[in-house]
Structures are given as structure tokens and as C-alpha cells.
Design an enzyme around this catalytic site. Structure first.
Site, mmCIF file in Angstrom:
data_model
loop_
_atom_site.group_PDB
_atom_site.id
_atom_site.type_symbol
_atom_site.label_atom_id
_atom_site.label_comp_id
_atom_site.label_asym_id
_atom_site.label_seq_id
_atom_site.Cartn_x
_atom_site.Cartn_y
_atom_site.Cartn_z
ATOM 1 N N LYS A 6 -1.063 5.258 8.108
ATOM 2 C CA LYS A 6 -0.947 6.247 7.020
ATOM 3 C C LYS A 6 0.501 6.691 6.851
ATOM 4 O O LYS A 6 1.014 6.790 5.756
ATOM 5 C CB LYS A 6 -1.800 7.494 7.286
ATOM 6 C CG LYS A 6 -3.303 7.385 7.264
ATOM 7 C CD LYS A 6 -3.915 6.862 6.019
ATOM 8 C CE LYS A 6 -4.117 5.370 6.090
ATOM 9 N NZ LYS A 6 -4.980 4.756 5.158
ATOM 10 N N GLU A 40 2.658 3.809 5.393
ATOM 11 C CA GLU A 40 2.322 3.539 3.983
ATOM 12 C C GLU A 40 2.880 4.615 3.061
ATOM 13 O O GLU A 40 3.425 4.312 2.010
ATOM 14 C CB GLU A 40 0.794 3.551 3.790
ATOM 15 C CG GLU A 40 0.071 2.326 4.238
ATOM 16 C CD GLU A 40 -1.439 2.452 3.998
ATOM 17 O OE1 GLU A 40 -2.006 1.516 3.452
ATOM 18 O OE2 GLU A 40 -2.035 3.486 4.362
ATOM 19 N N HIS A 43 3.928 0.331 29.611
ATOM 20 C CA HIS A 43 4.192 -1.105 29.718
ATOM 21 C C HIS A 43 5.187 -1.580 28.658
ATOM 22 O O HIS A 43 5.188 -2.745 28.287
ATOM 23 C CB HIS A 43 2.874 -1.884 29.619
ATOM 24 C CG HIS A 43 1.912 -1.532 30.706
ATOM 25 N ND1 HIS A 43 2.200 -1.721 32.042
ATOM 26 C CD2 HIS A 43 0.688 -0.953 30.665
ATOM 27 C CE1 HIS A 43 1.184 -1.298 32.776
ATOM 28 N NE2 HIS A 43 0.252 -0.819 31.962
ATOM 29 N N TRP A 65 1.597 -8.077 -7.927
ATOM 30 C CA TRP A 65 2.057 -7.739 -6.581
ATOM 31 C C TRP A 65 2.843 -8.960 -6.132
ATOM 32 O O TRP A 65 2.295 -10.053 -5.997
ATOM 33 C CB TRP A 65 0.882 -7.477 -5.646
ATOM 34 C CG TRP A 65 1.292 -7.033 -4.278
ATOM 35 C CD1 TRP A 65 1.679 -5.784 -3.902
ATOM 36 C CD2 TRP A 65 1.343 -7.839 -3.095
ATOM 37 N NE1 TRP A 65 1.974 -5.767 -2.553
ATOM 38 C CE2 TRP A 65 1.782 -7.002 -2.037
ATOM 39 C CE3 TRP A 65 1.076 -9.191 -2.821
ATOM 40 C CZ2 TRP A 65 1.936 -7.469 -0.721
ATOM 41 C CZ3 TRP A 65 1.242 -9.645 -1.518
ATOM 42 C CH2 TRP A 65 1.669 -8.789 -0.489
ATOM 43 N N GLU A 103 -4.598 4.075 12.868
ATOM 44 C CA GLU A 103 -4.771 4.498 11.481
ATOM 45 C C GLU A 103 -3.718 5.549 11.104
ATOM 46 O O GLU A 103 -3.158 5.538 10.009
ATOM 47 C CB GLU A 103 -6.202 5.036 11.293
ATOM 48 C CG GLU A 103 -6.528 5.618 9.929
ATOM 49 C CD GLU A 103 -6.472 4.619 8.777
ATOM 50 O OE1 GLU A 103 -6.246 3.420 9.001
ATOM 51 O OE2 GLU A 103 -6.617 5.067 7.622
ATOM 52 N N CYS A 134 -2.596 -10.522 -7.913
ATOM 53 C CA CYS A 134 -2.454 -9.592 -8.988
ATOM 54 C C CYS A 134 -3.709 -9.422 -9.797
ATOM 55 O O CYS A 134 -4.751 -9.849 -9.366
ATOM 56 C CB CYS A 134 -1.340 -10.069 -9.893
ATOM 57 S SG CYS A 134 0.002 -10.792 -8.992
ATOM 58 N N ASN A 187 -3.268 -15.139 -10.683
ATOM 59 C CA ASN A 187 -3.571 -14.402 -9.455
ATOM 60 C C ASN A 187 -3.869 -15.447 -8.388
ATOM 61 O O ASN A 187 -4.766 -16.258 -8.558
ATOM 62 C CB ASN A 187 -4.794 -13.504 -9.688
ATOM 63 C CG ASN A 187 -5.351 -12.915 -8.394
ATOM 64 O OD1 ASN A 187 -6.539 -12.668 -8.282
ATOM 65 N ND2 ASN A 187 -4.511 -12.686 -7.421
ATOM 66 N N GLY A 188 -3.102 -15.426 -7.311
ATOM 67 C CA GLY A 188 -3.313 -16.393 -6.246
ATOM 68 C C GLY A 188 -1.988 -16.894 -5.718
ATOM 69 O O GLY A 188 -0.940 -16.279 -5.954
ATOM 70 N N ARG A 203 -4.571 -3.878 -7.837
ATOM 71 C CA ARG A 203 -4.235 -5.198 -7.299
ATOM 72 C C ARG A 203 -2.724 -5.424 -7.242
ATOM 73 O O ARG A 203 -2.278 -6.507 -6.876
ATOM 74 C CB ARG A 203 -4.882 -6.291 -8.153
ATOM 75 C CG ARG A 203 -6.389 -6.165 -8.222
ATOM 76 C CD ARG A 203 -6.965 -7.091 -9.242
ATOM 77 N NE ARG A 203 -7.154 -8.425 -8.725
ATOM 78 C CZ ARG A 203 -8.287 -8.896 -8.224
ATOM 79 N NH1 ARG A 203 -9.341 -8.122 -8.169
ATOM 80 N NH2 ARG A 203 -8.370 -10.129 -7.784
ATOM 81 N N LYS A 215 -3.684 -1.838 -3.558
ATOM 82 C CA LYS A 215 -4.914 -1.305 -2.961
ATOM 83 C C LYS A 215 -5.786 -2.434 -2.434
ATOM 84 O O LYS A 215 -6.452 -2.293 -1.420
ATOM 85 C CB LYS A 215 -5.686 -0.468 -3.989
ATOM 86 C CG LYS A 215 -6.911 0.177 -3.407
ATOM 87 C CD LYS A 215 -6.998 1.639 -3.729
ATOM 88 C CE LYS A 215 -8.095 2.332 -2.951
ATOM 89 N NZ LYS A 215 -7.640 2.838 -1.651
HETATM 90 C C1 G6P Z 1 -4.631 -3.167 1.456
HETATM 91 C C2 G6P Z 1 -4.631 -1.660 1.264
HETATM 92 C C3 G6P Z 1 -5.151 -0.974 2.516
HETATM 93 C C4 G6P Z 1 -6.529 -1.517 2.863
HETATM 94 C C5 G6P Z 1 -6.496 -3.038 3.031
HETATM 95 C C6 G6P Z 1 -7.899 -3.608 3.135
HETATM 96 O O1 G6P Z 1 -3.664 -3.526 2.359
HETATM 97 O O2 G6P Z 1 -3.343 -1.195 0.942
HETATM 98 O O3 G6P Z 1 -5.243 0.417 2.284
HETATM 99 O O4 G6P Z 1 -6.986 -0.924 4.034
HETATM 100 O O5 G6P Z 1 -5.905 -3.637 1.885
HETATM 101 O O6 G6P Z 1 -8.556 -3.356 1.929
HETATM 102 P P1 G6P Z 1 -10.097 -3.485 1.730
HETATM 103 O O7 G6P Z 1 -10.325 -3.288 0.267
HETATM 104 O O8 G6P Z 1 -10.488 -4.861 2.187
HETATM 105 O O9 G6P Z 1 -10.744 -2.441 2.570
#
Ligand code: G6P
Length: 613
Positions: free
Chosen positions: A490, A493, A509, A76, A486, A2, A102-103, A27, A608
Site C-alpha cells: 500500500k 503504491e 537474517h 498501460w 500488504e 490496456c 491489448n496484449g 486497465r 487496476k
Molecule cells: C494490479 C493492481 C493490484 C492488484 C493486482 C491483482 O497489480 O494494481 O492492486 O492487487 O493487480 O489484481 P486482481 O484484479 O487480480 O485482484
């Protein structure tokens, strides 16, 4: 995990804490809360949900006047659901001490058990409450706050950045750091605490980074630093990097849409900086590699998570293709569980938009322990990764990305990897025609991205037909396999629809078994080495009655004759095609999620930057 913030000074604490929390919302945003000294009381106000919920609560119950010291937290959830009860700050049973964390406390069950045996009652499901109850229990034995903290941390295993506030010490905040980052903001008759320096840059000009195993005692006039043994330490403050980024949707409905639209500009900016003309060599002055090192690299290992990992997979193709150096890409979290078979001749590339992802940072540290050389690629110059990669660091210059779902930073990471591959090839003397042509074509990419983005509304019309499908499969091969991954990420998410990305050849397979008329298959089928095979694999999917969507170049009649829907992109050479193929995928996820009423910029359950392993 967090974000943590703290303030002590002469100003009203509540607006400062809230502003700090907003900067740290990337965070996590499952809940938020603050603890403040109010006269002789220590009050905790917290709420599940976004910070706006906390703001509403504070508006109803508090005015900011007369409160000058407090800590705040945005969460989080790791241990315990995102409820009011599990929101930080957490009190000890006597409500004398409040903690934000945080941790992760790995041995929290054992510690909790021993405290329960002493008669302590727990009010939440979090690992954090164990910390505050333990500090409180130690305080009862020692009578000294600092000693209590020192005693408690010895018993805690895991990672933590803590903000601690005591009812009986108004005007004081304690900060503790083991692994998780914590930064002190140094002011005049005021001091701050936060999980990262950007959260402080609006308030102060100087910061001190707390090191591992350090404790800080903050009052408005004083910053006292100690190590876990209680020995005083001195540290010089350093200037804080001021960000020019402002949060502005620029007329778009969502940050995500704005950030998708900025992608041509992002690539152009990077090319102008590092490759102003195809006739010149790539200029990466931020790197200090000797030719000898580059010549003798035995292995390149890319470490990253999430979207950055996918950029790394694209990078592997490009670097191998034009430098002939072997590249491996590993999820940072997986690398932590493997033997690090690296040598002094190995190059490790850590990619992280935020530069703070705990798995990536831990993996990079593990790699550094082997004597390997680190190249960091991050969007944040003031981050843990940037710190670790001081000698070889490329900033991806995508600007602030607010939407949790990464788009423009992905394209920026890819651009940096192409530039790096060219830089290595040129440093090794491979200045042949192939390199020149690639540079020439790369310079055209921003224009092509722009043309693709202008097709957004057309894509919207095309993809909404599939918005009711519960499952999607994305396939690609070679350099577009990472784009299939990717694309699936997307869609998951943003829309919460289940989606998987597969290497097209792997469909037969196993994954082909899931296909039926309700599972659209999205194939990336662009001209190049992979074209015929992806086309063939798509035909096999079609034979299982899956609705077929293609990402293909303009004028591809063969694709048009077979697929139900074709998301067209401008023609492009295969090695550069990820720059364009990813765009209709971003739009597909965006428009379907928007149609379903999802929270576009802050999807549920995500953060994020994930700052726990
Ligand atoms: C989180 C985000 C992703 C991101 C990943 C790595 O899971 O939701 O969108 O790709 O972290 O983040 P970074 O800041 O290391 O690129």
C-alpha cells in the site's frame, strides 16, 4: 496491454468511445487515443497522460458530429515509454490502417526486423506497431483486408486483442482475439467492441464473447465471425450483466478514502448473505463440492497476484487452522514457471478482484489442465475468472472499487476465505465448539472494523510525523505476516516510498542491516501466539535505532512502553486480527501519500488490472 473500445452505428462516435475508455481506465492510464473515420479520412488523435488529456485535445480539435465509426484505447505501457508517440492507435506507414492492441507480441523484434528489411519505417517503440505494419504489408500482397489479418496473425506470437480500422472501409471495424479478452456489444443498427463487458453494459443488452483465434467484422448492421482459418462461425449473443454501481465519491476527497470507509459494510453484507447467524452453518450455495471431494482433497493451492495474493496468504492460515487441509499459496506469475504438481484431488483457488489479471487467468488455466478442481473468488461476475470457475464461484460483493489501490476488495477476499474455510470444516463434520466460537467472533468483525475506521484522523496525526522517511519496514508473523506485506505494498503504491514487508523472524537474517534512524519499523504486535516473538524482534530493531511504530490493541502497556508510536486497534482474537491490523496500514499509506501530494486514486505506473503476463 490496456483497454480497447470500438463503435459503429448512427450515433456520434467520440462521446461513446470516451465513455467506453473511462470504464476501461482500470486497465491502464498512461495514454489514450482514438481513430475515427472522418469523411474520406482516417484520423488518429492521441495523447500521453490520462483520458482527460485526450478529452481536452478533442474539445479543441473536433466536434462529434458526423463521425459514426471508430476505435479507442487506454494504455498501460509495456514496450516504449508512455509518450504521445507510443500511444495507440498506431498507423501503418501509409496511414491507411489503424490498430489498437491489448496484449504482448513476444516475437515483435523478429517481425520488426523482417519488415525493416522490406523498407518499412517504424514511428514508435511499441510491439503494436509491428501488427499494423504487418497487416499493411500483407494487405499489399492479398488486396483483401480479412486475408491480410489472417495472414498477419499466423506470424504473430503472443497475446492480443485487436481493434482494426481501414481508411478504405468506412463503417467497418475488425476485432481479433488471441488470449486477451474481446467482447462484442450487439445493438440495433449499431455494434460495439470492448475489452470487457462492463464497458458495454451501459450501451447494449447483449454481448458475444470472441473466442481464442477468432476474428469479427463489424458494421452497423452486421456481425460476421470467422476463425483464423477464415471459416465462418455462428455464436449466440448472451445477456450482459448490468452493474448497479455508480461512480460517486460520496463527499470523500478520494475514492480510496471512501472505499476504506466502506469496509465494515462490505464484511457485514457478506456475512449476512453467507453466515446470517453463528448458530447456523455457512451457506455457500454457489459451491457444488461433494463431501467425498472435500474429504479427499490432497492439496489446496491458492493462485493470485498483488493484494489478492496477500488475501490468499491470510486464507492459508485460516483454512489450515480450522480444516487441517494443507494449503499452499503461489504468485500466479511464478506458478507459470513451475511444475504444476496437482492431481484430480487437488483444489485450486484463483483469487482476482477484477477476474481479468492475465497472470492469474493463465495460471488457473494451467492448473485446470492437470485435472484439478477450480474455485474462483472474484468481485466481477462477468469476468474471465468467473467464466472459468462456473461450477464453484464465490463473488466477493465488495461493489465497484475505483481506486487502483485495493482496500475494500482485500477485506472482502479475506472474508470469503474465512467463510470458505468454515464451509469446508462444517462440510467435513468439524462442527465443534472452536468453529462455533469463530463464527460468533466473525459476526462481531464489522462492528470492530467500524470502530477502527473511526480512528482514521488519530492515525493521520500519528503517521504524518514519519512522512519524510525514505524507507519503511513492516514486520509481522503468522497470520499478520501477509498484512506486513500488504502494508508495504500500500505504501509503495500510493506514496512511491520504498517499503518492504518481512516475516519478523527474518529481520535478523539480513534486512536488519538496512535499519537506522531514518527507517521506521512498523510491527504488527497483537495478542496471540506470535505476540512474544514479534515483540522480541521489534526490540532488536529498536536497538538499531529505528523509529518504532506498532499496531497493537488498546491498553497494551508493554507495547506502549517500547514503541515511539502506537496505532491502536480494538482488542480482537489473533485469527481474526488481519481484519483490523490492515486498517491503520491503509490509513498510514493514504495519509502519507496525500501529504506528499501523490495521485491517490491513480498512482503512477500502475493499472487496476494488469492484463498482460
Ligand atoms: C494490479 C493492481 C493490484 C492488484 C493486482 C491483482 O497489480 O494494481 O492492486 O492487487 O493487480 O489484481 P486482481 O484484479 O487480480 O485482484
Amino acid at each position: 496491454m490496456c483497454g480497447i473500445v470500438g463503435y459503429v452505428g448512427n450515433k456520434d462516435v467520440i462521446p461513446i468511445l470516451l465513455e467506453g475508455l473511462h470504464s476501461l481506465e482500470y486497465r491502464g492510464y498512461d495514454s489514450s487515443g482514438i481513430a475515427i473515420h472522418e469523411g474520406k479520412n482516417l484520423s488518429v488523435i492521441k495523447s500521453a497522460g490520462k483520458i482527460s488529456k485526450l478529452e481536452e485535445l478533442l474539445l479543441k480539435s473536433r466536434n462529434g458530429n458526423g463521425k459514426y465509426c471508430g476505435i479507442g484505447h487506454t494504455r498501460w505501457a509495456t514496450h516504449g515509454e508512455p509518450t504521445d508517440n507510443n500511444a495507440h492507435p498506431h498507423f501503418d506507414s501509409d496511414e491507411k490502417i489503424a490498430v489498437v492492441h491489448n496484449g504482448i507480441i513476444r516475437n515483435y523484434l523478429e517481425v520488426k526486423d523482417s519488415l525493416i528489411k522490406k523498407g518499412i519505417k517504424f514511428a514508435s517503440d511499441t510491439d503494436t506497431e509491428v501488427i499494423v505494419q504487418l497487416v499493411s504489408s500483407c494487405f499489399k500482397e492479398t488486396g483483401s483486408i480479412l486475408s491480410a489479418i489472417r495472414q498477419a496473425v499466423v506470424m504473430l506470437e503472443g497475446s492480443y486483442a485487436l481493434g482494426i480500422i481501414f481508411k478504405d472501409e468506412p463503417g467497418k471495424i475488425y476485432g481479433v482475439r488471441k488470449e486477451s479478452p474481446l467482447v462484442i456489444g450487439v445493438g440495433e443498427t449499431e455494434n460495439y467492441l470492448a475489452s470487457d463487458s462492463p464497458a458495454l453494459s451501459q450501451f447494449v443488452d447483449r454481448i458475444i464473447r470472441l473466442g481464442d483465434g477468432e476474428i469479427v467484422e463489424l458494421s452497423k448492421e452486421k456481425i460476421e465471425l470467422y476463425n483464423f482459418d477464415g471459416k465462418k462461425i455462428n455464436k449466440q449473443a448472451q445477456p450482459v450483466e448490468k452493474s448497479k454501481d455508480i461512480m460517486d465519491k460520496k463527499g470523500y476527497k478520494h475514492y480510496l478514502a471512501k472505499e476504506i470507509s466502506e469496509q465494515a459494510e462490505v464484511v457485514l453484507h457478506l456475512l449476512n448473505d453467507y453466515l446470517p447467524s453463528p448458530k447456523k452453518s455457512v451457506k455457500l450455495d454457489c459451491l457444488n463440492f461433494s463431501k467425498d471431494f472435500l474429504d479427499n482433497i490432497d492439496r489446496i493451492l491458492i493462485l493470485a497476484c498483488g493484494t489478492a495474493y496477500h488475501a490468499g496468504l491470510v486464507g492459508k492460515h485460516v483454512i489450515e487452522n480450522i480444516t487441517a487441509k494443507p494449503v499452499e499459496v503461489q504468485l500466479a506469475s511464478e506458478f507459470l514457471n513451475t511444475k504444476a504438481l496437482l492431481t484430480k484431488k487437488s483444489l485450486v483457488i484463483g483469487i482476482s478482484q477484477s477476474g481479468e489479471t492475465a497472470d492469474t487467468i493463465a495460471a488457473v488455466k494451467k492448473a485446470l489442465d492437470t485435472g484439478a478442481t477450480l474455485l474462483g473468488i472474484t468481485n466481477r461476475p462477468d469476468s474471465a475468472l468467473a467464466d472459468l470457475a462456473k461450477d464453484h464461484l464465490i463473488i466477493s460483493h465488495a461493489g465497484l472499487e475505483v481506486s487502483v489501490c485495493a482496500t475494500k476488495t482485500f477485506i472482502a477476499q479475506m472474508t470469503v476465505l474465512y467463510l470458505f474455510a468454515l464451509y469446508v470444516a462444517e462440510s467435513l463434520g468439524k462442527e465443534d465448539k472452536k468453529i462455533f466460537l469463530l463464527k460468533q467472533e466473525l459476526r462481531m468483525v464489522p462492528q470492530l472494523i467500524d470502530q477502527t475506521i473511526t480512528r482514521g484522523e488519530r492515525y493521520q496525526e500519528q503517521v504524518l510525523k514519519y512522512a519524510d522517511k525514505p524507507d519503511f519496514v513492516f514486520i509481522g508473523r503468522g497470520i499478520n505476516y501477509p498484512i506486513a506485506l500488504e502494508a508495504a505494498l500500500k505504501l509503495k503504491e500510493l506514496s512511491y516510498i520504498h517499503a518492504s514487508g518481512y516475516a519478523a523472524g527474518e529481520m535478523k537474517h539480513g534486512p536488519i542491516a538496512v535499519l537506522d534512524p531514518d527507517v521506521p519499523v512498523v510491527s504488527i504486535v497483537v495478542p496471540g501466539d506470535a505476540y512474544d516473538r514479534v515483540f522480541q524482534n521489534s526490540i532488536e530493531a529498536k536497538a538499531r535505532q529505528a523509529p518504532m511504530i506498532a499496531v497493537a490493541v488498546d491498553g497494551d502497556k508493554k507495547v506502549e512502553s517500547v514503541f515511539n508510536t502506537v496505532l491502536h486497534i480494538p482488542p480482537i482474537i489473533e485469527i481474526l486480527s488481519p481484519f483490523l491490523t490492515v486498517i491503520p496500514m491503509q490509513f498510514l499509506a493514504y495519509y502519507i501519500a496525500e501529504h506528499l501530494g501523490c495521485d491517490i486514486d491513480q498512482p503512477r505506473n500502475l493499472a487496476k488490472s494488469v492484463t498482460v503476463e
